[in-house]
Write an enzyme that holds these catalytic residues in place. Structure first.
Site, PDB file in Angstrom:
ATOM      1  N   LYS A   1       0.820  -1.219   0.000  1.00 37.34           N
ATOM      2  CA  LYS A   1       0.000   0.000   0.000  1.00 37.34           C
ATOM      3  C   LYS A   1       0.853   1.267   0.000  1.00 37.34           C
ATOM      4  CE  LYS A   1      -2.325  -1.025   3.810  1.00 37.34           C
ATOM      5  NZ  LYS A   1      -1.814  -2.358   4.166  1.00 37.34           N
TER       6      LYS A   1
ATOM      7  N   ARG B   1      -9.462   1.007   9.203  1.00 38.20           N
ATOM      8  CA  ARG B   1      -8.951  -0.321   9.529  1.00 38.20           C
ATOM      9  C   ARG B   1      -9.942  -1.140  10.344  1.00 38.20           C
ATOM     10  NH1 ARG B   1      -3.229   0.507   9.253  1.00 38.20           N
ATOM     11  NH2 ARG B   1      -1.962  -1.330   9.655  1.00 38.20           N
TER      12      ARG B   1
ATOM     13  N   ARG C   1      11.533  -6.235   4.100  1.00 38.45           N
ATOM     14  CA  ARG C   1      11.386  -4.794   3.878  1.00 38.45           C
ATOM     15  C   ARG C   1      12.661  -4.053   4.222  1.00 38.45           C
ATOM     16  NH1 ARG C   1       5.344  -2.957   4.818  1.00 38.45           N
ATOM     17  NH2 ARG C   1       5.483  -3.368   7.002  1.00 38.45           N
TER      18      ARG C   1
ATOM     19  N   ARG D   1      11.177  -1.587   9.761  1.00 37.34           N
ATOM     20  CA  ARG D   1      10.350  -1.031  10.832  1.00 37.34           C
ATOM     21  C   ARG D   1      10.475  -1.861  12.094  1.00 37.34           C
ATOM     22  NH1 ARG D   1       4.554  -0.198   8.097  1.00 37.34           N
ATOM     23  NH2 ARG D   1       3.996  -1.125  10.092  1.00 37.34           N
TER      24      ARG D   1
ATOM     25  N   ARG E   1       0.060  -8.790  13.320  1.00 33.38           N
ATOM     26  CA  ARG E   1      -0.638  -7.802  12.487  1.00 33.38           C
ATOM     27  C   ARG E   1      -1.543  -8.486  11.451  1.00 33.38           C
ATOM     28  NH1 ARG E   1       3.312  -4.274   9.934  1.00 33.38           N
ATOM     29  NH2 ARG E   1       4.911  -5.596  10.816  1.00 33.38           N
TER      30      ARG E   1
END
Ligand code: AMP
Length: 185
Positions: A13, A88, A127, A131, A142
């Site tokens: 996203k 969300r 990634r 993070r 998550r």
């Protein structure tokens, strides 16, 4: 143009929202990014949400809705925005609908980026921005929160409007051109 870019964690996203921002000149509004900045700057909001982000849970609806309501009033969003990471929960979607209705406004597109679960885990763990919530445990948490709390938001929009489903696999450019064909039509 007002767009919701929706999908599970790791669907891409953020990457695609940045591309839409660049190519269509629509600002990208990421609630997760706002929270991470608040944490980095040690603001009141940051202190309030730090442990929640670390655990992979969701920030309370009212906090997020108040934040978005305030944010979209800023001049930079006057012509539209791409929402990434919001709504969300169904409660957030309902609250957002009410905000838009009060402004005599409406959403232009709800885009669902569809990516198989195995691919999501792989992507998040590799990634580059690393993070702090991108651990294997954090990812699983998550994803569980996504299926329980967030995925029903897609059904909510299916009942109340149109959902454009976009195949979120393949190269970044391939995915972006699929999004372009939705936005250009
Ligand atoms: P993201 O960058 O969208 O993956 O968001 C990172 C984290 O910020 C999430 O795991 C949540 O803890 C929090 N967060 C971001 N957006 C929302 C939202 N709309 N509602 C609740 N929590 C959120």
């Amino acid at each position: 143009m007002k767009i919701i870019l929706f999908g599970p964690p790791g669907a891409g996203k953020g990457t695609q929202a940045s591309l839409i921002q660049k190519n269509y000149n629509i600002p990208h509004l990421s609630t997760g990014q706002i929270f991470r900045e608040a944490i980095g700057n040690e603001t009141e909001l940051g202190k309030k949400v730090k442990s929640i982000l670390d655990s992979g849970d969701l920030v309370p609806d009212q906090t997020v809705v108040d934040l978005v309501a305030e944010e979209i009033m800023k001049d930079q969003y006057a012509k539209g925005y791409i929402l990434d990471g919001f709504p969300r929960t169904v409660a957030q979607a309902e609250a957002f609908d009410e905000i838009l209705a009060n402004q005599n406004d409406a959403l232009d597109a709800f885009i669902f980026l569809k990516v198989p679960e195995e691919e999501l885990v792989k992507r998040i763990l590799s990634r580059e921005d690393g993070r702090t919530d991108d651990t294997e445990e954090g990812v699983k948490k998550r994803l569980a929160v996504y299926y329980k709390e967030t995925r029903p938001v897609k059904e909510y929009y299916e009942e109340n409007g149109t959902v454009y489903e976009v195949d979120g696999t393949g190269s970044i450019d391939e995915i972006f051109s699929r999004i372009q064909s939705v936005l250009d039509n």
